[in-house]
Motif scaffolding. Structure first.
Motif, short mmCIF file in Angstrom:
data_model
loop_
_atom_site.label_atom_id
_atom_site.label_comp_id
_atom_site.label_asym_id
_atom_site.label_seq_id
_atom_site.Cartn_x
_atom_site.Cartn_y
_atom_site.Cartn_z
N GLU A 149 0.80 -1.23 0.00
CA GLU A 149 0.00 0.00 0.00
C GLU A 149 0.83 1.27 0.00
O GLU A 149 0.30 2.34 -0.30
N HIS A 150 2.11 1.19 0.29
CA HIS A 150 2.92 2.40 0.37
C HIS A 150 3.48 2.82 -0.98
O HIS A 150 3.96 3.94 -1.13
N GLY A 151 3.47 1.93 -1.96
CA GLY A 151 4.02 2.23 -3.26
C GLY A 151 5.50 1.88 -3.36
O GLY A 151 6.16 1.56 -2.37
N VAL A 152 6.01 1.95 -4.57
CA VAL A 152 7.42 1.65 -4.84
C VAL A 152 8.27 2.89 -4.62
O VAL A 152 9.25 2.88 -3.88
N GLY A 153 7.87 3.99 -5.28
CA GLY A 153 8.54 5.27 -5.09
C GLY A 153 10.03 5.23 -5.31
O GLY A 153 10.55 4.51 -6.17
N TYR A 154 10.73 6.01 -4.53
CA TYR A 154 12.20 6.03 -4.57
C TYR A 154 12.76 4.86 -3.75
O TYR A 154 13.75 4.26 -4.13
N GLU A 155 12.08 4.56 -2.67
CA GLU A 155 12.59 3.61 -1.68
C GLU A 155 12.84 2.22 -2.24
O GLU A 155 13.88 1.60 -1.98
N LYS A 156 11.92 1.70 -3.06
CA LYS A 156 12.01 0.29 -3.47
C LYS A 156 12.18 0.10 -4.98
O LYS A 156 11.96 -0.99 -5.49
N ARG A 157 12.57 1.17 -5.67
CA ARG A 157 12.66 1.08 -7.12
C ARG A 157 13.65 0.02 -7.58
O ARG A 157 13.44 -0.64 -8.60
N ASN A 158 14.74 -0.15 -6.84
CA ASN A 158 15.75 -1.12 -7.26
C ASN A 158 15.39 -2.55 -6.88
O ASN A 158 16.16 -3.47 -7.18
N TYR A 159 14.24 -2.74 -6.23
CA TYR A 159 13.77 -4.10 -5.93
C TYR A 159 12.82 -4.61 -7.01
O TYR A 159 12.41 -5.77 -6.98
N MET A 160 12.42 -3.74 -7.94
CA MET A 160 11.44 -4.14 -8.95
C MET A 160 11.93 -5.33 -9.79
O MET A 160 11.13 -6.16 -10.22
N SER A 161 13.23 -5.41 -10.01
CA SER A 161 13.77 -6.51 -10.82
C SER A 161 13.67 -7.85 -10.10
O SER A 161 13.86 -8.89 -10.73
N TRP A 162 13.39 -7.84 -8.80
CA TRP A 162 13.19 -9.10 -8.09
C TRP A 162 11.90 -9.79 -8.53
O TRP A 162 11.81 -11.02 -8.47
N ILE A 163 10.91 -9.00 -8.92
CA ILE A 163 9.61 -9.58 -9.21
C ILE A 163 9.16 -9.37 -10.66
O ILE A 163 8.17 -9.96 -11.08
N PHE A 164 9.89 -8.52 -11.41
CA PHE A 164 9.54 -8.30 -12.81
C PHE A 164 10.76 -8.51 -13.70
O PHE A 164 11.89 -8.15 -13.31
N SER A 165 10.53 -9.05 -14.88
CA SER A 165 11.61 -9.24 -15.84
C SER A 165 11.94 -7.92 -16.52
O SER A 165 11.19 -6.94 -16.42
#
Length: 483
Positions: free
Chosen positions: A415-431
């Motif tokens: 619910e908090h969004g990706v934003g700046y904080e988790k942008r570099n984790y996106m590759s963990w779950i998306f190709s």
């Protein structure tokens, strides 16, 4: 006084000198949100109409300056931080409820309207707005739309996207466009659904048509007290597995309760390991039946005490601890870093064990207060950012906990969004292909990197120099410089 830049002069001519800020002491107020990152804008604009927003966007575009939209600044993923400087467009002056249509159960509101104020305005008509972030008395609806905000009662009723019928937006070209409408679910692509949760990277929302719900006939709140987090976690899964979908199903652990109790006097036993806060609602007979089922399940799962709130006063007392939890954590440490991972409910015991182990290994206390019903964890890592290196160690720990969530079959945000904080984790779950397709949406909206740059997508860029200077200053002052 430093001379005004051409950008600032042009913005002031369009919006009014009073509503364009450029003095360093004014800009400092807008360099952060509710995270621990920082980024300093070049100018801050506070328009009060969609036309004002559009004018600011067109000026920024002509001068090739990035734009970051901001609401109340309560976001928890760095979404409102101007990572690359530029112009911050603040929507807090756009705070009018333009229409409340009780017959059709909808309202048209501006983005600066506070979440709770929608329900307060709808209450005389027996209606309310369901999404209820814990910050609902402070957060604005525009930010809720940007982040697809959730809240305790979204277990049963869904997040923001389930309650938005239409949007007025300002595009990156400075055009004012409507998506959706009062009826919702029209033919063609669901562009409203695309913009909700896009975190300000596609457009700036200037009006929102929200769905209103009927207030339930009966609401019952139960507080189940357990000796161990494991027992409470299993009870959360058993309640829903037994066929009851509560309106809310929240958990707080011992560290959270120890912070909350002196603050709100909710009556939590000092030696309890965890509590579940469960709310059921509907027709009176239905609510009673569900409450009886919940009570039986909790007793079977070793709850040592169950309290029931029937009156509004009793229910508010039981909720006081949950609603005041994050504020109360300031009693335990000068800083805390709140995470937002999602896991399958059945994995709660194992993942929470992993969270406690990781925090102990890294040497940081943690307080867990979260939406147990949908497996949305919010570990709050407590630390002191004045201690040199502490912030980076906390960020490293946060990354380890997020990996725990993903490895358990979960995701990096609920619910908090990706934003700046988790942008570099996106590759963990998306190709890489997945991310490329998502990025093409920005091109389709004409936004490219001009709207809220540095958010959602992996990048080596950071919020950079301001953050580094701040940390250097904190390190220089040392841990005894706390005011």
């Amino acid at each position: 006084m430093a001379p005004r830049s051409p950008l600032v002069r042009e913005l002031q001519a369009a919006i009014g000198r009073r509503w364009v800020l450029s003095a360093p002491e004014d800009l400092l107020v807008y360099e952060y949100d509710a995270t621990i990152e920082r980024g300093l804008p070049e100018a801050v604009v506070l328009p009060d109409t969609a036309e004002g927003v559009a004018s600011a966007v067109r000026i920024a575009r002509r001068r090739a300056v990035p734009v970051t939209a901001r609401g109340s600044g309560t976001g928890l993923s760095g979404g409102a931080i101007p990572c690359e400087g530029g112009v911050v467009i603040v929507t807090t002056r756009m705070n009018r409820i333009l229409e409340l249509d009780a017959e059709n159960r909808l309202a048209i509101v501006e983005p600066g309207v506070i979440n709770f104020d929608i329900s307060r305005a709808a209450a005389p008509h027996g209606l309310y707005y369901a999404p209820d972030p814990s910050s609902q008395k402070a957060c604005s609806i525009g930010g809720n739309v940007a982040e697809n905000a959730g809240g305790p009662h979204c277990l049963r009723y869904g997040t923001t996207t389930n309650h938005v019928l239409g949007l007025e937006i300002v595009t990156a070209d400075g055009d004012i466009v409507w998506l959706g409408g009062k009826t919702g679910g029209g033919p063609g692509y669901d562009l409203t659904g695309v913009v909700v949760g896009s975190e300000g990277t596609l457009a700036i929302v200037t009006k929102v048509i929200v769905r209103l719900l009927d207030m339930p006939e009966s609401t019952i709140t139960l507080l189940a007290i357990f000796d161990a987090v494991t027992h409470a976690s299993r009870a959360a899964s058993a309640i829903i597995g037994g066929g009851v979908l509560p309106a809310a199903l929240e958990m707080m652990d011992k560290n959270t309760m120890q912070a909350v109790e002196p603050f709100v006097h909710a009556g939590y036993p000092p030696d309890a390991g965890a509590v579940l806060l469960i709310e059921v609602e509907g027709l009176a007979e239905e609510a009673r039946e569900q409450a009886d089922t919940v009570r039986a399940v909790c007793e079977e799962m070793n709850a040592r005490e169950i309290r029931v709130g029937l009156s509004p006063e009793d229910r508010e007392r039981l909720w006081a601890g949950r609603k005041g939890a994050l504020g109360a954590l300031g009693r335990l440490a000068p800083s805390y870093y709140i995470l937002d991972g999602v896991i399958p409910r059945t994995k709660l015991p194992a993942v929470l064990d992993g969270v406690y182990e990781a925090c102990e290994r890294h040497g940081f206390p943690v307080a867990n207060v979260f939406h147990a019903g949908d497996g949305n964890l919010h570990p709050n890592i407590m630390f002191d950012e004045r201690v040199p290196g502490a912030t980076q160690r906390v960020l490293d720990l946060g990354e380890e906990i997020m990996r725990l969530c993903v490895d358990a079959g979960g995701s990096i945000t609920g619910e908090h969004g990706v934003g700046y904080e988790k942008r570099n984790y996106m590759s963990w779950i998306f190709s890489a292909d997945d991310l490329e397709v998502m990025a093409r949406l920005k091109t389709a909206f004409g936004a490219t990197d001009s709207f809220n740059p540095g958010k959602i997508f992996p990048t080596s860029k950071g919020c950079g120099e301001v953050s580094s200077r701040m940390r250097a200053a904190i390190a220089k002052v040392g841990p005894d410089g706390y005011v």
